[in-house]
Design a protein around this motif. Structure first.
Motif, PDB file in Angstrom:
ATOM      1  N   VAL A 168       0.858  -0.849  -0.136  1.00 28.19           N
ATOM      2  CA  VAL A 168      -0.075   0.146  -0.325  1.00 28.19           C
ATOM      3  C   VAL A 168       0.865   1.335  -0.235  1.00 28.19           C
ATOM      4  O   VAL A 168       0.303   2.184  -0.815  1.00 28.19           O
ATOM      5  N   GLY A 203     -12.936   0.275  -0.147  1.00 24.00           N
ATOM      6  CA  GLY A 203     -12.637  -0.766   0.742  1.00 24.00           C
ATOM      7  C   GLY A 203     -13.734  -2.373   1.091  1.00 24.00           C
ATOM      8  O   GLY A 203     -13.391  -3.171   1.599  1.00 24.00           O
ATOM      9  N   GLY A 242      -9.039  -5.154   3.657  1.00 22.82           N
ATOM     10  CA  GLY A 242     -10.353  -5.145   2.653  1.00 22.82           C
ATOM     11  C   GLY A 242     -11.554  -6.736   2.834  1.00 22.82           C
ATOM     12  O   GLY A 242     -12.106  -6.980   2.015  1.00 22.82           O
ATOM     13  N   MET A 262      -8.397  -2.765  -1.940  1.00 28.20           N
ATOM     14  CA  MET A 262      -8.111  -3.198  -0.887  1.00 28.20           C
ATOM     15  C   MET A 262      -9.654  -5.161  -1.162  1.00 28.20           C
ATOM     16  O   MET A 262      -8.782  -5.385  -0.186  1.00 28.20           O
ATOM     17  N   THR A 297      -4.916  -0.062   6.687  1.00 26.01           N
ATOM     18  CA  THR A 297      -4.366  -1.271   5.845  1.00 26.01           C
ATOM     19  C   THR A 297      -5.444  -2.527   6.750  1.00 26.01           C
ATOM     20  O   THR A 297      -5.015  -3.499   6.037  1.00 26.01           O
TER      21      THR A 297
END
Length: 512
Positions: A38, A56, A96, A76, A193
């Motif tokens: 990322v 996301g 994600g 993600m 993340t």
């Protein structure tokens, strides 16, 4: 990692959301597959002056991800691992993941869960950062009440990119960044993340000991009332009964905290109003609790309960649950979460609104509900207003302890209307806006924080709140979402996103 350009055949599938009102034409979509990938993507975008947003893997009610200003979308959805991190003594959830993935991984492996949302496809990244709630919230609080740490890729004043881990530990120098992700909304401070979850006060060293345990079984009930048999007086009684029950039964830790109820007030063209209820079946007298609740909600309404044979907003018909079904918790969660085919319909357009209630409805509110839901201005069975159970354990946390500020509300409100033809946009938007404005006409067209109403849910974003035409209250949109927590969020923004790299129509603004 894969970079998808406009020429790629999969590009159209990666540049629009569930709501077909919103699509974009970014130069590229970058599919990341590890947390390490990322930061370089962000660094490249910052270096080249590219506007970026993050998908996301869930859905957004406004155009915050897909709009004409965006150059790069970071997707993600392949960053979806769920695992125990012994160094943190917490369960890590990559940003994600969707909620059903999280529930299945947590429960099937360790017999625990998180009190997140109902819909299977909600993305964890935005859901958690907005303060996520769901069917277990009355018992276990919000999902953020179990958040131990968050990892965020941020951009400094000089354009330098770094990964920051922030925890809830009092001596953590980055603690304010953790706090900002307990209800401060998505797209504000950086690219999330992963999260780590451990309940406050948990002392075990195993994943099955550090998060809430859901009930082994639940009672799932879906019943309806026919609009043909509901008078205005009966409708008024129904709505007041729902509000009164939640005001009276929101003590944290009480028996009633094991019950979650939705009242789905559909437009008359639907044919039915729905009552969807889940009760912890492990509770002593669970069947009695469900019966007492349904009796209280329908007392004096004058219309008998019947099977729910019509769709209810985003929920499909559930006639088989007219007699409450005793189901294993995960089966019930999976069924309720996936029983919403409209979320997978790629032709639909939509609009949404929200509000919180700290007490019973005034008579004029209920009269407006009835007038709007029986209006002939539209003929749309998906047009609905949900009354959603809240309070209890949610209200056990002080408003400033997390960024989520609606800690004294007993239930929340959710409006939804779906349609398929762009030519009908004005018809449906006008109906919904008029409904909302009429309901809150005494407070400038929005649910301002006061002794009765308590603002709006940031995870149901609504850019009408920014507009002087639709919000005449003199209370800005950010107060409706964050109340008195906004200035602290601004200071977090100043420290971790001083260049305002991460922004959208309702992002936290840098302080003056």
């Amino acid at each position: 990692m894969a970079t998808i350009s406009k020429e790629a055949r999969q590009y159209p599938d990666l540049t629009s959301g569930y709501n077909q009102r919103w699509s974009g034409t970014p130069e590229s979509v970058v599919l990341v597959e590890s947390v390490e990938q990322v930061a370089p993507v962000v660094q490249e975008a910052v270096r080249d002056g590219k506007r970026m947003t993050v998908n996301g893997a869930g859905h957004c009610f406004e155009d915050f991800v897909y709009n004409s200003d965006v150059d790069v979308v970071i997707n993600m959805k392949h960053l979806d691992a769920v695992y125990y991190d012994p160094a943190m003594n917490a369960v890590a959830v990559e940003a994600g993941s969707n909620l059903l993935n999280v529930y299945e991984k947590l429960y099937e492996r360790w017999g625990v869960t998180l009190p997140g949302g109902l819909c299977y496809s909600v993305g964890v990244g935005g859901h958690v950062s907005g303060g996520g709630w769901g069917a277990l919230a009355r018992r276990h609080g919000l999902i953020v009440d179990h958040l131990y740490a968050v990892e965020v890729v941020v951009v400094g004043e000089g354009g330098e990119v770094r990964r920051v881990v922030a925890t809830r530990e009092e001596d953590d120098p980055n603690r304010d960044l953790w706090w900002a992700h307990t209800g401060g909304g998505g797209g504000n401070f950086g690219v999330i993340t992963r999260y780590w979850f451990r309940s406050p006060g948990a002392t075990g060293r195993e994943p099955g000991e550090i998060l809430p345990r859901p009930p082994r079984h639940v009672l799932l009930s879906a019943a309806a009332l026919s609009w043909d048999e509901i008078t205005e007086a009966g409708f008024t009684r129904l709505v007041n009964n729902y509000a009164d029950w939640h005001v009276r039964n929101s003590r944290p830790g009480s028996r009633a905290a094991g019950l979650f109820g939705l009242a789905v007030l559909n437009h008359r063209s639907n044919g039915q109003i729905g009552l969807i209820t889940q009760v912890e079946a492990d509770l002593p007298g669970a069947d009695d609790l469900l019966a007492e609740y349904l009796d209280a909600i329908t007392d004096g309404v004058g219309a008998p309960l019947q099977p729910m044979t019509a769709s209810m907003g985003e929920y499909n018909a559930m006639p088989g649950c007219y007699e409450a079904q005793r189901l294993p918790w995960l089966q019930a969660t999976r069924f309720l979460g996936t029983n919403n085919v409209d979320l997978n319909n790629p032709t639909l357009r939509a609009d949404y609104k929200s509000g919180y209630m700290r007490g019973n409805f005034p008579d004029k509110h209920v009269a407006t509900m009835y007038q709007s839901l029986t209006s002939t201005d539209i003929d749309n069975s998906t047009a609905t207003m949900h009354l959603q159970g809240f309070g209890a354990q949610v209200n056990a946390v002080p408003e400033s302890a997390t960024a989520f500020a609606h800690r004294s509300s007993y239930f929340k409100l959710y409006w939804q209307v779906l349609w398929d033809d762009p030519a009908d946009d004005d018809e449906h938007l006008t109906w919904l806006r008029r409904f909302y404005a009429d309901l809150y006409r005494d407070t400038g067209g929005v649910p301002v924080p006061n002794e009765l109403t308590d603002g709006c849910y940031v995870n149901y974003p609504d850019v009408d709140l920014n507009s002087a035409e639709h919000n005449q209250s003199q209370v800005p949109w950010y107060r409706l979402y964050y109340k008195e927590n906004y200035e602290r969020l601004q200071q977090v923004k100043k420290r971790f996103d001083p260049r305002d790299v991460f922004r959208h129509a309702q992002s936290v603004r840098l302080p003056d």
